[in-house]
Scaffold this active site. Structure first.
Site, PDB file in Angstrom:
ATOM      1  N   TYR A 154       0.843  -1.203  -0.007  1.00 44.38           N
ATOM      2  CA  TYR A 154       0.006   0.036  -0.046  1.00 44.38           C
ATOM      3  C   TYR A 154       0.847   1.190  -0.182  1.00 44.38           C
ATOM      4  O   TYR A 154       0.862   2.084   0.933  1.00 44.38           O
ATOM      5  CB  TYR A 154      -0.684  -0.275   1.496  1.00 44.38           C
ATOM      6  CG  TYR A 154      -2.233   0.819   1.570  1.00 44.38           C
ATOM      7  CD1 TYR A 154      -3.072   1.021   0.355  1.00 44.38           C
ATOM      8  CD2 TYR A 154      -2.095   1.654   2.552  1.00 44.38           C
ATOM      9  CE1 TYR A 154      -4.080   1.775   0.741  1.00 44.38           C
ATOM     10  CE2 TYR A 154      -3.238   2.286   2.922  1.00 44.38           C
ATOM     11  CZ  TYR A 154      -4.250   2.570   1.841  1.00 44.38           C
ATOM     12  OH  TYR A 154      -5.525   3.195   2.238  1.00 44.38           O
ATOM     13  N   HIS A 167      -2.361   7.593  -3.257  1.00 43.43           N
ATOM     14  CA  HIS A 167      -3.165   6.538  -3.263  1.00 43.43           C
ATOM     15  C   HIS A 167      -3.781   6.338  -1.978  1.00 43.43           C
ATOM     16  O   HIS A 167      -4.966   6.631  -1.379  1.00 43.43           O
ATOM     17  CB  HIS A 167      -2.850   5.213  -3.680  1.00 43.43           C
ATOM     18  CG  HIS A 167      -4.016   4.200  -3.637  1.00 43.43           C
ATOM     19  ND1 HIS A 167      -5.191   4.029  -4.200  1.00 43.43           N
ATOM     20  CD2 HIS A 167      -3.869   3.101  -2.566  1.00 43.43           C
ATOM     21  CE1 HIS A 167      -5.905   3.201  -3.879  1.00 43.43           C
ATOM     22  NE2 HIS A 167      -5.260   2.582  -2.881  1.00 43.43           N
ATOM     23  N   ARG A 196     -12.064   7.633   5.498  1.00 36.55           N
ATOM     24  CA  ARG A 196     -12.103   7.976   6.947  1.00 36.55           C
ATOM     25  C   ARG A 196     -11.518   9.281   6.817  1.00 36.55           C
ATOM     26  O   ARG A 196     -10.636   9.746   7.145  1.00 36.55           O
ATOM     27  CB  ARG A 196     -10.754   7.191   7.582  1.00 36.55           C
ATOM     28  CG  ARG A 196     -11.120   5.755   7.850  1.00 36.55           C
ATOM     29  CD  ARG A 196      -9.718   5.231   8.308  1.00 36.55           C
ATOM     30  NE  ARG A 196      -8.821   5.318   7.499  1.00 36.55           N
ATOM     31  CZ  ARG A 196      -8.270   4.565   6.461  1.00 36.55           C
ATOM     32  NH1 ARG A 196      -9.153   3.480   6.314  1.00 36.55           N
ATOM     33  NH2 ARG A 196      -7.407   4.655   5.510  1.00 36.55           N
ATOM     34  N   ASP A 245      -5.117  -5.285  -9.576  1.00 36.62           N
ATOM     35  CA  ASP A 245      -5.779  -5.835  -8.213  1.00 36.62           C
ATOM     36  C   ASP A 245      -7.233  -5.421  -8.230  1.00 36.62           C
ATOM     37  O   ASP A 245      -7.929  -4.490  -7.636  1.00 36.62           O
ATOM     38  CB  ASP A 245      -5.119  -5.200  -7.054  1.00 36.62           C
ATOM     39  CG  ASP A 245      -5.447  -5.547  -5.692  1.00 36.62           C
ATOM     40  OD1 ASP A 245      -6.422  -6.487  -5.673  1.00 36.62           O
ATOM     41  OD2 ASP A 245      -5.444  -4.841  -4.672  1.00 36.62           O
ATOM     42  N   THR A 268      -1.768   0.266  -5.270  1.00 32.47           N
ATOM     43  CA  THR A 268      -2.137   1.307  -6.437  1.00 32.47           C
ATOM     44  C   THR A 268      -1.114   2.300  -6.365  1.00 32.47           C
ATOM     45  O   THR A 268      -0.667   3.153  -5.397  1.00 32.47           O
ATOM     46  CB  THR A 268      -3.484   1.780  -5.942  1.00 32.47           C
ATOM     47  OG1 THR A 268      -4.561   0.691  -5.826  1.00 32.47           O
ATOM     48  CG2 THR A 268      -4.095   2.638  -7.339  1.00 32.47           C
TER      49      THR A 268
END
Lengths: 407, 407
Positions: B123, B128, B137, B227, B343
């Site tokens: 990640y 991203h 959030r 993905d 990503t």
């Protein structure tokens, strides 16, 4: 059923059980076997002596270092082999060649029974999810999705090891309480998680789903599972994508796969599910299993204290529901995939399946028989899990999964 | 370098590249090959004609349906094979047997290049993580651990498929906005994620760690990685253990593994890391790669619109840091394991690597060339990702990974 072999009456590996595993006898030749009392039926030798017909085929099959190809033949075949060995063990007299077919279980070395493809860990005990929720998220213990979804996540298969393998205490990033900069350190909150895991026995294609009523056809059997956890590493890393290095340094399994067929007499109804699950998760009948579980902690050079008594029947979500959920989106499964239950905690304090819960996040130390106390696992401690089902004289057990934590 | 073969000047598979893959020519015999222009060097045929010495050994090695055993031989061997083919392709004249050794790439069928053990998804793009954080959030977009940890989680390896495989839109539980009871439905927020993945080339033992400065020795090469994600399923399921059914219905990779050696000329420095990472993640020199990336969307029976231009160099955490982090707790890795970047979004809106970001959670539809618009992927849409590095005349590319979403 009565066998000509001398099987101790309290053995996990009774004539009703006959679990499958991979063993060697010090000759470096891992091969398939079935446990019976203190012995192993050497399936290569049994094939050689013509017990199953098609000698060459079965010899080659059972001489492999994993059971995947055997399991992939499907339940009609694997059940036939199990019944054939059962019949052979129940002949009126000790059969010829018995000594060539039996090996000594106590001196055999056990291996991982399957080549594990993907490994999934569920979170299916409502007591465990609630306990952990209270500690990690006091304002929000059981999240809104929990009663709708058999929550699960993907784990690491490469680091799954068999009973007896030592586990090294992991290092990693930890956020000391009250600080905002992490430190690099050995984990100070090393834990076990008492789980059961099932092994997939039948594959699906990508895009295919498994109806919940048929899910058990895809389960070959079960093992005990210790999902070692480093709570401090987990706590700092787990948002937003879930546990990673707090878990993947090692998981331990018991070596003998107890078949779903052997566990049939121990089926029970699970807890009432409220709200009623969505249609694709709705089941009837007895889908849980009454399997007693216990965890012992042995400090280095000291006796074991049993610190947890639990039971697989407490699980809120059944294995059938886990598998139906896992594939409802078309995710494919393969023979040898492993799916663990999540920590199996019961309603009472002595049934909690992790140190985190037993010591309530370190606030209530556990008393051991040698006078020492524990909040989390110390270097040199050995954790041993056992599981068995019993009804009258019929006992079907898992043996044990043990591991010592090294500093 | 100049080859006697006719290689188009804009080909991803130049003489400087020579990536490895598994192909067949309609004969149902998957085998190893290397891409060059519109051709494939058939490594079984090349071995047969003695290009590598030890004929029997290399023929058997390359006749396998996956590259794992070849890769496991280590970089000295895999680099020698690559250089040998490069030399052969640069002989002054067309060599004898050239026509037996070359296959037509355009008519070949490509397979998954490796048997994937474990699959990890990172990640590692700060753009991203910030974009998604803002939507999921709003009060807490970039979590406190993000700048300290190359956050990652385990994914599903069984459902990783090769370029061209259609992907079925998944069904699952979705919580309609403003409600507190989920419904069962086909995903309404089907998405792609533009990623790169590396393939592990060297194994470690359980308990071993990989120093960040040596991490690239453990990376064989890279592929493009899509993905696929179902945002609505993901959103309802992902707390507290991370994404599961919102991801594991399928991931797609490009078929040719571009070696780290071929990418060496394209190394660049990554973004400045602030705060400075902990010691075990601290690196010097150029650890990122300048690889142009783009994503095209083709509606059924309509032309493609390129909807994203990004670059691998934007990644905040490098592959070396990902691998050092993954193993710092002793987690073992195996040859064929796949680790994806997460990503890859850049700083500008047209560089965002998912529909979620491009349409800002569905609020800003994307305009396509045929006049239609998209917020998420519709049935019949084909998503195609491409990647290439270029410096003057030297071009090293990945080809493409494409997939059509079926209803």
């Amino acid at each position: 059923m009565k066998t000509w072999l001398n099987v101790p009456s309290d053995s996990d590996f009774s004539i009703y059980n006959l679990p499958f595993g991979i063993f060697d006898t010090g000759d470096g030749q891992p091969r398939a076997g079935m446990a019976i009392g203190d012995h192993i039926v050497d399936l290569v030798a049994a094939a050689e002596h013509g017990l199953f017909g098609k000698k060459r085929f079965y010899k080659k099959l059972f001489a492999q270092p994993v059971l995947n190809e055997f399991i992939a033949l499907g339940k009609p075949t694997t059940n036939r082999i199990r019944r054939r060995v059962q019949t052979w063990l129940c002949l009126p007299d000790t059969p010829e060649h018995a000594s060539q077919i039996l090996a000594d279980r106590r001196s055999a070395r056990m291996h991982l029974p399957v080549r594990i493809g993907d490994y999934t860990d569920f979170y299916s005990s409502i007591e465990h999810a609630t306990n952990v929720g209270k500690m990690f998220r006091p304002d929000n213990p059981l999240l809104p999705n929990w009663r709708w979804i058999p929550v699960g996540y993907h784990g690491r298969s490469s680091s799954i090891v068999v009973d007896g393998t030592p586990i090294r205490r992991p290092h990693g990033q930890i956020l000391p309480p009250g600080q905002d900069t992490p430190v690099f350190s050995a984990s100070r909150r090393m834990d076990f998680e008492l789980e059961m895991a099932f092994i997939v026995g039948k594959e699906t294609a990508l895009g295919e789903t498994i109806p919940v009523e048929k899910a058990e056809e895809y389960i070959f059997g079960l093992v005990l599972f210790n999902d070692w956890s480093a709570r401090d590493i987990q706590r700092w890393e787990y948002v937003p994508l879930g546990p990673f290095l707090g878990k993947n340094f090692g998981s331990s399994i018991s070596p003998w796969i107890v078949t779903l067929e052997a566990l049939k007499p121990f089926r029970v109804k699970g807890p009432k599910q409220n709200p009623a699950p969505l249609d694709y998760l709705r089941t009837t009948g007895s889908r849980n299993y009454d399997i007693e579980l216990e965890v012992g902690l042995s400090p280095q050079n000291s006796n074991e204290t049993v610190i947890c008594h639990s039971n697989m029947r407490y699980l809120y979500w059944s294995m059938a529901q886990q598998l139906a959920h896992h594939t409802v989106n078309g995710c494919n499964i393969k023979v040898g995939d492993m799916m663990a239950s999540g920590t199996i905690s019961g309603p009472t304090k002595d049934s909690f399946g992790s140190m985190l819960e037993l010591s309530w996040s370190g606030q209530q130390p556990i008393q051991l028989q040698d006078g020492s106390t524990r909040t989390f696992i110390q270097d040199g401690d050995t954790i041993t899990m056992r599981g068995w089902a019993q009804k009258g004289d019929v006992r079907v057990g898992f043996g044990q999964v043990g591991g010592t934590v090294l500093g």
